[in-house]
Design a protein around this motif. Structure first.
Motif, PDB file in Angstrom:
ATOM      1  N   GLN A 134       0.819  -1.210   0.000  1.00 10.20           N
ATOM      2  CA  GLN A 134       0.000   0.000   0.000  1.00 10.20           C
ATOM      3  C   GLN A 134       0.856   1.264   0.000  1.00 10.20           C
ATOM      4  O   GLN A 134       0.556   2.239  -0.690  1.00 10.20           O
ATOM      5  N   GLN A 142      -4.573  -0.957  -3.964  1.00  8.44           N
ATOM      6  CA  GLN A 142      -5.456   0.200  -4.098  1.00  8.44           C
ATOM      7  C   GLN A 142      -6.881  -0.245  -4.411  1.00  8.44           C
ATOM      8  O   GLN A 142      -7.861   0.299  -3.879  1.00  8.44           O
ATOM      9  N   LEU A 143      -7.005  -1.281  -5.245  1.00 13.55           N
ATOM     10  CA  LEU A 143      -8.334  -1.816  -5.560  1.00 13.55           C
ATOM     11  C   LEU A 143      -8.954  -2.487  -4.341  1.00 13.55           C
ATOM     12  O   LEU A 143     -10.162  -2.363  -4.105  1.00 13.55           O
ATOM     13  N   TYR A 146     -10.268   0.178  -2.130  1.00 10.65           N
ATOM     14  CA  TYR A 146     -11.468   0.773  -2.716  1.00 10.65           C
ATOM     15  C   TYR A 146     -12.698  -0.104  -2.469  1.00 10.65           C
ATOM     16  O   TYR A 146     -13.813   0.409  -2.287  1.00 10.65           O
TER      17      TYR A 146
END
Length: 309
Positions: A134, A142-143, A146
């Motif tokens: 990260q 990042q996904l 999210y």
């Protein structure tokens, strides 16, 4: 000098055409193998001085507690086993799906094959950027954030690093898929139709007709996948440093390279390690050939016809 015998003239022409390959094999393969075998029984210092030490290099590999050979070999064989099984099943399933008729089939074939033409080093660097943690801005993490999930240390966890390596192998398996797809084109359609008329479902059609046709190619691809898996090198060097984490990417080729070109005075040990890997590869190949029935004796009934009573 004229050659009167046409057969000798034809043989001479054949040897001339094969000469580049023969010379290349003798100079670039056979000669280095013989030299490395000699070096495996020697102690080679940093200045290139050689001293015969017998089987000391081999004893160090298997008996010395400071040797990492067995650890490296175990990790390599584990990766090889998982990769051969997953890659073969994945490519076969994708080939079976792409062999069906549907709109956009040719586009999907090109998409699946495209990653295999990208150099492995480029692919490994790209995957490293995607799989970073990260803090380094890895795309996968990042996904996950999210979607409300916890990020993972893909390149620092000793189990997840294997997931990344196997996923990368599947990503670049377009060549194997194309081979399977080409083989499926040779499956006799009349036999499939006959099996369908007899009431066989898709599974039994595959088992009785398709599998029997593609079995030699399937076996050959497994052999080649085994050999290339044991030789894994670029992915480890690009994704990790010094075989981390916990030496789970310290594959046998990485260790041999380290001892040959980075560590001083271990070139003889590297030669011994290379020969052990060669023998291990040969043993695995012989076992696979035996299981595949290559060495089974032919009773002669197929070629000579039925035996007379």
């Amino acid at each position: 000098m004229k050659i009167k015998n046409p057969y000798k003239k034809e043989a001479l022409a054949g040897y001339l055409f094969a000469a580049p390959a023969i010379i290349g094999f003798l100079l670039l393969t056979l000669y280095p193998m013989i030299v490395s075998l000699v070096y495996s029984f020697m102690k080679i210092d940093a200045k290139g001085g050689k001293r015969f030490i017998g089987f000391a290099n081999y004893e160090y590999m298997f008996l010395n507690s400071g040797s990492e050979f067995m650890k490296s070999l175990q990790v390599t064989l584990l990766y090889t086993l998982l990769n051969v099984i997953l890659l073969t099943l994945f490519c076969l399933i994708i080939a079976l799906l792409l062999n069906r008729k549907f709109i956009g089939r040719n586009l999907l074939r090109a998409i699946f094959y495209l990653p295999s033409v990208v150099p492995m080093l480029t692919t490994a660097i790209l995957w490293k950027l995607i799989m970073q943690n990260q803090a380094q801005g890895g795309l996968i993490n990042q996904l996950l954030l999210y979607m409300g999930m916890n990020p993972q240390e893909w390149l620092m966890d000793k189990k997840l690093i294997f997931v990344v390596l196997l996923a990368m192998s599947l990503w670049t398996s377009g060549g194997n898929t194309v081979v399977f797809l080409a083989t499926l084109q040779d499956v006799p359609r009349e036999l499939l139709e006959a099996a369908r008329v007899d009431g066989a479902n898709a599974f039994w059609q595959f088992r009785a007709v398709t599998f029997q046709t593609i079995k030699p190619v399937l076996f050959f691809q497994m052999i080649m996948c085994m050999v290339t898996s044991i030789q894994i090198f670029t992915q480890s060097v690009a994704l990790s440093s010094n075989g981390g984490p916990d030496r789970m990417t310290y594959f046998i080729n990485v260790m041999i390279y380290q001892h040959s070109f980075k560590d001083l005075g271990l070139r003889g040990l590297a030669s011994a390690e290379a020969w052990i890997v060669f023998l291990v590869t040969m043993v695995i190949a012989l076992v696979m050939f035996t299981i595949g029935g290559t060495f089974k004796k032919d009773d002669g009934t197929t070629r000579k016809g039925r035996k007379k009573h």
